[in-house]
Design an enzyme around this catalytic site. Structure first.
Site, PDB file in Angstrom:
ATOM      1  N   GLU A 535     -31.384  11.719  -0.503  1.00 29.58           N
ATOM      2  CA  GLU A 535     -30.913  10.396  -0.077  1.00 29.58           C
ATOM      3  C   GLU A 535     -29.394  10.353   0.071  1.00 29.58           C
ATOM      4  O   GLU A 535     -28.877   9.691   0.978  1.00 29.58           O
ATOM      5  CB  GLU A 535     -31.392   9.314  -1.061  1.00 29.58           C
ATOM      6  CG  GLU A 535     -32.848   8.905  -0.909  1.00 29.58           C
ATOM      7  CD  GLU A 535     -33.836   9.916  -1.472  1.00 29.58           C
ATOM      8  OE1 GLU A 535     -33.400  10.867  -2.153  1.00 29.58           O
ATOM      9  OE2 GLU A 535     -35.053   9.768  -1.244  1.00 29.58           O
ATOM     10  N   HIS A 602     -41.028   1.997  -7.685  1.00 34.35           N
ATOM     11  CA  HIS A 602     -41.308   1.920  -6.248  1.00 34.35           C
ATOM     12  C   HIS A 602     -41.471   0.485  -5.763  1.00 34.35           C
ATOM     13  O   HIS A 602     -41.925   0.277  -4.655  1.00 34.35           O
ATOM     14  CB  HIS A 602     -42.597   2.678  -5.909  1.00 34.35           C
ATOM     15  CG  HIS A 602     -42.413   4.146  -5.701  1.00 34.35           C
ATOM     16  ND1 HIS A 602     -42.005   4.998  -6.693  1.00 34.35           N
ATOM     17  CD2 HIS A 602     -42.585   4.936  -4.605  1.00 34.35           C
ATOM     18  CE1 HIS A 602     -41.953   6.233  -6.228  1.00 34.35           C
ATOM     19  NE2 HIS A 602     -42.295   6.229  -4.959  1.00 34.35           N
TER      20      HIS A 602
END
Ligand code: TPP
Ligand code: MG
Length: 826
Positions: A535, A602
């Site tokens: 990321e 998540h």
């Protein structure tokens, strides 16, 4: 469309596959003398004297800074510089050697200790630019304001003026003056000057590690000349962005999947300025295990990134290595890595007492000083005598002193006047431009858009949630948010040749939530590709790509993973437009999907983290009409946008915009909330997918209690126009602000405070915040206890606004309970 790469078990499981052989990494292989170099015609005498000159420019420039910091002046002229000064005395050969073989089209990125590198690269560009080119650069920069000061009391050649311009511009920047290279907003650790190929330096150790890779990606994808050098410290080789950047730069797909002239490695050189130390931690022998940073290349590519360890105390050794590496990168065999061995005998900063090393060690390296040693070699080879070298030194000292006096002059070199105009810096946070395409090339595409199977499929979908007869459209037939985003993005891919998109599983999967499905057929690999699971590199490279002039959509698969690119989102993406003095634009649209169902790591809504950071635009559309209009705006703009999407509603149809989602292009201006339902008794202001729960609450309220809620969808968080909300509150006298972020410290509270402040006289009750609980997000089956539910709106009205008749609350929203929770930190 699956990839053509076939993974053959017979090959992969063969024993030979398991024998891993590392190539030899050359160490200090340069052996030539100055005489040999002259004889081979690799340098002229003038070249060698220039190398000496450039090294001494860096030495004197930093001597000045050191004296200012430690004695409060230079040559008897007092000045107080409160800002940082990370000096590099000892590293001059490494800097000049790095820059010597580079063209102006080659870009360098650096660190907190990069004065030497920018001076070296600037001097190199001044040398190779024609007088006309140089004059143009100087005259156009800040409309000639910087060169006008450099010209004070000066008569001489354009090249000499160029040197004054460079030294003055850098000094003025370090001393925070508007005539500095970045209007005094970057300062010592960030200053840069793109017309000389000098790109941002970075105060975050290793920050340039992925940004430089993105710049190389820009050059490759947009067929631009030049290579990119990431100047990084030896200590930074432990940092995530560096390791992730190297991973990204080493991707096999550049050679296996990218096609035609795009085939081949990225033109990026990881250049380790290996001065043996971080601040006080010794990288070799203490904080790292690599012994030689050059060894790291072997972990990334079978060719070990062509890594080499070179003598950074000898400028000619560094130049030799750079010449070879540059040729290699131009032949598309990048990336490459150099471990340039050097030493700083200046402290980390002037206040550093060097308690982590012995005076003997510093003396030993000073004895080998690169400038003295090179001077001796020039004398030995008959290139110069001591008097010539002394004359060079004197000339540089005079130049430095002249520029110093100009840079500290309050009238010639003023600071930004934030007293008279307090909004000045605020106005620099965003560029707010509207540009169809950032490139002038024909966009590379594989088929006309109208032939695309997804486009054809969408043509058969209903663009409103009910048909002409008011009957709900089937899921299969509904044009949803996923489709709306696809339409906006596909359109831009065909308009803007610079636009690229990437992230994890972006190509064949179409992104984890299939927004890009259909684009694999339409776009070559270099415009849409799968990235490594990195990321920091996904965002860092996007920043580098945008800095160089491209438009880019990096994707973060789940909002929760923003933490993995925290530095890039918080310190890099939002800062560079203002910190560059508005030289750089940052057209990066970061797509971030907000989850549910997948538990604590998540399913978090981190919109508030992003709104907290000045310099980011933040949007969260939750209808197909808004999603397409806001994506179009984001992609038409030149600012960084964090574009939140909710996984709960990718399929949902348009329920609000009459006529459904237009097929043609339209924009929804960022910052405008939208009234989704009109009411008179209470206002619900929602962020994200809570809109749909608020509408349910509004239905319940009407049905059971006859109250009408006005429901406003924030749509954008930054910027945000309060006018529509205040209008509503003036009518209803009550407001509930709801979103899925955990309530504590959230943007919901920010809205509540501001609304209370601006609409105090019209409110019958304090604004109420309905956020998620301050817990972990539990599993799907328990989520309703965590995220705001329709009943909670009624609870809030009953507890905080008006008692509802015969009402039984679902949640305890009393002040007493709030206090208990706060005491417990939940
Ligand atoms: C991410 C981050 N961590 C820590 C620091 C504080 N810091 C500034 S310079 C430095 C040492 C860096 O060492 P190296 O990369 O070798 O560069 P050098 O200072 O030797 O040029 C540290 C720890 C920082 N600026 N950024
Ligand atoms: Mg170091």
């Amino acid at each position: 469309m699956p990839k053509s790469l076939y993974i053959d078990p017979n090959e992969v499981l063969r024993p030979e596959e398991h024998e891993i052989v590392f190539p030899k990494v050359p160490v200090m292989q340069y052996k030539k003398t100055v005489k040999e170099e002259l004889a081979e015609g690799n340098f002229s005498k003038e070249d060698l004297l220039r190398i000496y000159h450039d090294m001494f420019v860096i030495r004197e420039f930093e001597t000045m800074l050191n004296l200012v910091k430690t004695t409060g002046g230079y040559n008897g002229v007092e000045y107080n510089n409160p800002g940082p000064a990370h000096l590099s005395a000892g590293q001059e050969a490494a800097a000049v050697g790095m820059a010597y073989a580079l063209d102006t089209d080659d870009y360098i990125f650096g660190s907190h200790r990069s004065h030497g590198e920018i001076l070296a690269k600037g001097l190199r560009s001044i040398e190779i630019l024609s007088d006309e080119e140089l004059e143009k650069v100087m005259n156009e920069f800040w409309d000639g304001a910087t060169v006008a000061v450099a010209k004070k009391g000066f008569e001489g050649s354009t090249k000499e003026l160029g040197k004054r311009f460079l030294l003055y511009g850098a000094m003025a920047e370090i001393f925070a003056r508007t005539t500095g290279f970045n209007k005094g907003l970057g300062g010592s650790m960030h200053t840069f000057f793109t017309p000389f190929g000098i790109y941002p330096n970075n105060a975050i150790v290793g920050g340039s590690g992925s940004i430089a890779v993105g710049a190389a990606l820009y050059k490759k994808v947009n067929r631009k000349k030049g290579i990119v050098v990431a100047n990084l410290g030896d200590g930074s080789m432990a940092r995530g962005p560096v390791l992730e950047g190297m991973t990204f730069a080493s991707m096999d797909q550049f050679n296996t999947l990218w096609e035609g002239d795009m085939k081949g490695g990225l033109p990026v050189l990881i250049n380790v300025m290996n001065n043996q130390y971080a601040m006080g931690g010794q990288t070799r022998g203490e904080t790292m295990g690599y012994t030689f940073p050059a060894r790291l290349g072997a972990g990334f590519k079978p060719d070990a990134m062509h890594a080499e360890r070179v003598d950074g105390y000898n400028p000619l050794a560094v130049i030799d290595a750079f010449r070879r590496k540059k040729a290699l990168l131009e032949a598309k065999q990048g990336p490459a890595l150099l471990d340039v061995v050097t030493y700083r005998y200046s402290g980390h900063s002037p206040s550093d007492q060097s308690s982590y090393r012995t005076p003997e060690e510093i003396k030993a390296w000073e004895k080998e000083d690169c400038i003295v040693a090179f001077g001796n070699k020039l004398i030995e080879a008959g290139v110069a005598d001591q008097a010539t070298l002394d004359a060079i030194q004197q000339q540089v000292k005079d130049l430095t002193f002249d520029c110093y006096k100009l840079a500290i002059d309050e009238e010639l070199s003023p600071r930004m006047d934030l007293k008279t105009n307090n909004e000045l810096l605020g106005e620099m946070m965003f560029s707010n431009q509207s540009i169809d395409s950032l490139g002038d090339a024909q966009p590379d595409v594989l088929m006309p858009l109208e032939d695309n199977p997804r486009v054809k499929q969408l043509a058969g979908k209903e663009r409103f949630y009910v048909d002409k007869n008011g009957k709900p459209v089937s899921k299969m037939k509904t044009f949803g948010i996923r489709d709306a985003l696809f339409e906006a993005i596909a359109d831009r891919f065909y308009k803007d040749s610079t636009l690229i998109a990437y992230g994890e599983e972006n190509r064949e999967w179409g992104g984890a939530f299939a927004v890009y499905r259909g684009l694999t057929e339409a776009l070559p690999y270099h415009r849409l590709f799968n990235s490594p699971i990195a990321e920091a590199a996904i965002i860092g490279t996007a920043i580098g790509y945008a800095m160089c002039g491209g438009r880019v959509i990096p994707e973060i698969m789940y909002c929760d993973f923003l933490g993995c690119c925290g530095d890039e989102i918080f310190n890099q993406l939002p800062k560079w437009q203002a910190m560059s003095g508005n030289i750089l634009k940052m057209p990066v649209v970061v797509r971030v999907s907000v989850g549910s169902k997948y538990g604590a790591q998540h399913s978090q809504d981190w919109t508030s983290l992003c709104t907290h950071i000045p310099g980011l635009k933040v949007v969260f559309p939750v209808t197909p009409y808004d999603a397409k209009g806001l994506m179009n705006s984001a992609l038409q703009g030149t600012d960084p946008v964090i574009f939140f999407e909710s996984q709960r509603i990718y399929e949902i149809g348009e329920q609000f915009h009459e006529g459904g989602v237009p097929t043609e292009y339209y924009e929804i201006p960022m910052g405008e909330p939208d009234v989704k339902r009109v009411g008179k008794d209470v206002t619900f202001l929602t962020i994200g997918a809570t809109l749909y729960r608020a509408l349910k609450a509004a239905d319940m309220l009407k049905e059971k209690y006859g109250m009408e809620a006005e429901v406003i969808d924030a749509r954008s968080l930054v910027p945000f126009n309060y006018e529509k909300v205040l209008e509503s509150v003036k009518k209803t006298g009550r407001i509930i602000i709801a979103g899925d972020a955990s309530a504590r410290g959230s943007f919901l509270n920010d809205l509540a405070t501001n609304i209370a402040d601006m609409a105090f006289d019209y409110l019958d009750a304090a604004p109420v915040v309905l956020g998620s609980r301050n817990w972990i997000t539990p599993c799907h089956e328990l989520e309703d206890a965590f995220f705001p539910q329709p009943e909670w709106f009624l609870d809030a009205i009953n507890e905080k606004m008006v008692p509802l008749k015969d009402y039984t609350p679902v949640c305890n929203m009393t002040a007493a309970q709030q206090i208990i929770r706060a005491k417990k930190g939940i």
